[in-house]
Design an enzyme around this catalytic site. Structure first.
Site, short mmCIF file in Angstrom:
data_model
loop_
_atom_site.label_atom_id
_atom_site.label_comp_id
_atom_site.label_asym_id
_atom_site.label_seq_id
_atom_site.Cartn_x
_atom_site.Cartn_y
_atom_site.Cartn_z
N GLU A 105 10.62 -15.70 10.02
CA GLU A 105 10.75 -17.31 9.96
C GLU A 105 11.55 -17.91 8.68
O GLU A 105 12.20 -18.84 8.83
CB GLU A 105 9.25 -18.04 9.83
CG GLU A 105 8.51 -17.89 11.28
CD GLU A 105 9.20 -18.03 12.67
OE1 GLU A 105 9.89 -19.01 12.49
OE2 GLU A 105 8.84 -17.84 13.67
N ASP A 112 8.38 -26.80 15.41
CA ASP A 112 9.69 -26.86 14.76
C ASP A 112 10.73 -27.56 15.30
O ASP A 112 10.49 -28.32 16.46
CB ASP A 112 10.52 -25.54 14.45
CG ASP A 112 10.79 -24.86 15.73
OD1 ASP A 112 10.49 -25.42 16.80
OD2 ASP A 112 11.62 -23.88 15.80
N TYR A 161 4.81 -25.51 9.37
CA TYR A 161 5.37 -24.99 10.40
C TYR A 161 5.36 -23.22 10.44
O TYR A 161 4.69 -22.46 11.16
CB TYR A 161 6.82 -25.26 10.75
CG TYR A 161 7.56 -24.29 11.55
CD1 TYR A 161 7.52 -24.22 12.96
CD2 TYR A 161 8.66 -23.14 11.00
CE1 TYR A 161 7.91 -23.18 13.83
CE2 TYR A 161 8.88 -22.21 11.80
CZ TYR A 161 8.97 -22.08 12.95
OH TYR A 161 9.50 -21.26 13.89
N1 ADE Z 1 13.11 -19.81 15.66
C1 ADE Z 1 12.23 -20.19 14.74
N2 ADE Z 1 11.27 -19.13 14.83
C2 ADE Z 1 11.51 -18.37 16.09
C3 ADE Z 1 10.84 -17.27 16.37
N3 ADE Z 1 9.78 -16.89 16.07
N4 ADE Z 1 11.53 -16.91 17.89
C4 ADE Z 1 12.54 -17.24 18.21
N5 ADE Z 1 13.31 -18.48 17.57
C5 ADE Z 1 12.59 -18.84 16.59
#
Ligand code: ADE
Length: 334
Positions: A51, A151, A133
């Site tokens: 993340e 997000d 988030y």
């Molecule tokens: N963008 C942000 N977090 C994500 C996740 N866990 N899987 C795919 N895209 C993402």
């Protein structure tokens, strides 16, 4: 759209509409889920790392770096005890190196307090650099907690489908309510992942691919993008080959690199690049840093590089000290 109108739309969402959207998206996800390395039985730490990486970098770019990063630093303990220089080196290619420093700060604060990552959202949010988030994502993907979170991608999908207007800035506080209302029972991991995948691949910011969207039926924003698509086979077929929306959201900046070339972000990246190439214990004089980072040696470069390098030193991305002759020296932090 006015806030009251948006509130009304959230309040009036029927259970049937919610269930229909849940089913459609989950079926789609079952067939189209992206195969991403942080989805393979991740530990909470893996989720945290991914993340942080995904905050400002595209998933395709993150995937190989993530694999290498967690191989090199497989646990918070390993990350905490590494030198910051090693962590910044492993961050190579991802940009925004401040994230690497903040991620290590999280690991160091966990280890210093004798803690491990836990599933409690409030505790997660108290970690340095972890917002609502990231806390939600770690709790959900790392521990299976049934929690919604938003997000940019999730926010866009939910707003478009259920509120219609693609950018009603005044209603930000409604996004969490919407996400909460839509979360299906016991399917938080799949649902949140599905929303992310839909936002990344179909419900894209600049060119949504409504004709192949599993939520096109209930989507209130689709007519804004495809007003002439009456759902006929030929219209769909045509749109499949040409994913341009009829009404792009705004006149978008071309990705020609013109906004990046010469930018502060580019120069920050080049400063880190120059310092990455040093061997352990080596320091670079300001004058050499200017030459290596600015390349062309333009007037004003020296001041700009020095100012940025000093700022990055205050942020913990760069180490700086005065040499014996009073010259300023730079390296990556230990
Ligand atoms: N963008 C942000 N977090 C994500 C996740 N866990 N899987 C795919 N895209 C993402």
């Amino acid at each position: 759209m006015h806030v009251q109108e948006a509130e009304q739309r959230v309040g009036c969402l029927s259970s049937e509409r919610v269930r229909e959207a849940q089913e459609q998206l989950l079926v789609w996800f079952g067939n189209h889920a992206a195969d991403l390395p942080w989805r393979h039985n991740p530990s909470p730490y893996d989720v945290l790392v991914s993340e942080f990486m995904l905050q400002q970098t595209q998933r395709d770019r993150v995937a190989p770096r993530f694999i290498e990063f967690v191989r090199q630093f497989p646990t918070p303990e390993a990350l905490a005890k590494a030198s910051t220089a090693a962590v910044i080196r492993a961050w190579s290619g991802l940009g925004y190196n401040g994230r690497a420093v903040r991620l290590q700060l999280v690991a160091r604060s966990l280890v210093a307090g004798g803690h491990t990552l836990c599933s409690d959202l409030t505790v997660l949010r108290s970690l340095p650099g972890v917002g609502a988030y990231t806390a939600g994502a770690v709790a959900c993907f790392g521990f299976g907690v049934q929690t919604p979170f938003v997000d940019t991608n999730i926010r866009r999908v939910l707003r478009r489908v259920f509120l219609g207007d693609p950018h009603p800035e005044a209603i930000k506080m409604l996004d969490e309510r919407l996400a909460e209302r839509l979360l299906p029972d016991c399917k938080a991991v799949e649902w949140n992942s599905a929303l992310m995948d839909l936002g990344a691949t179909i419900c894209r910011s600049k060119a949504p691919r409504c004709p192949v969207c599993p939520l096109a039926g209930p989507c209130l924003a689709k007519p804004l993008y495809y007003p002439t698509d009456a759902g006929s086979v030929s219209a769909v077929a045509e749109a499949r080959t040409q994913y341009m929306p009829v009404r792009p959201r705004t006149a978008t900046k071309l990705k020609s690199g013109s906004s990046y070339a010469g930018s502060t972000r580019q120069l920050r990246g080049r400063i880190v690049e120059a310092l990455r190439s040093l061997v352990d214990g080596e320091w670079l004089h300001l004058a050499d840093l200017v030459l290596r980072a600015s390349g062309m040696g333009l007037p004003g470069d020296s001041d700009r590089v020095e100012e940025l390098a000093e700022r990055m030193a205050r942020e913990g991305i760069v180490a700086a000290h005065d040499g014996e002759g009073g010259e300023r020296l730079y390296a990556l932090p230990e």
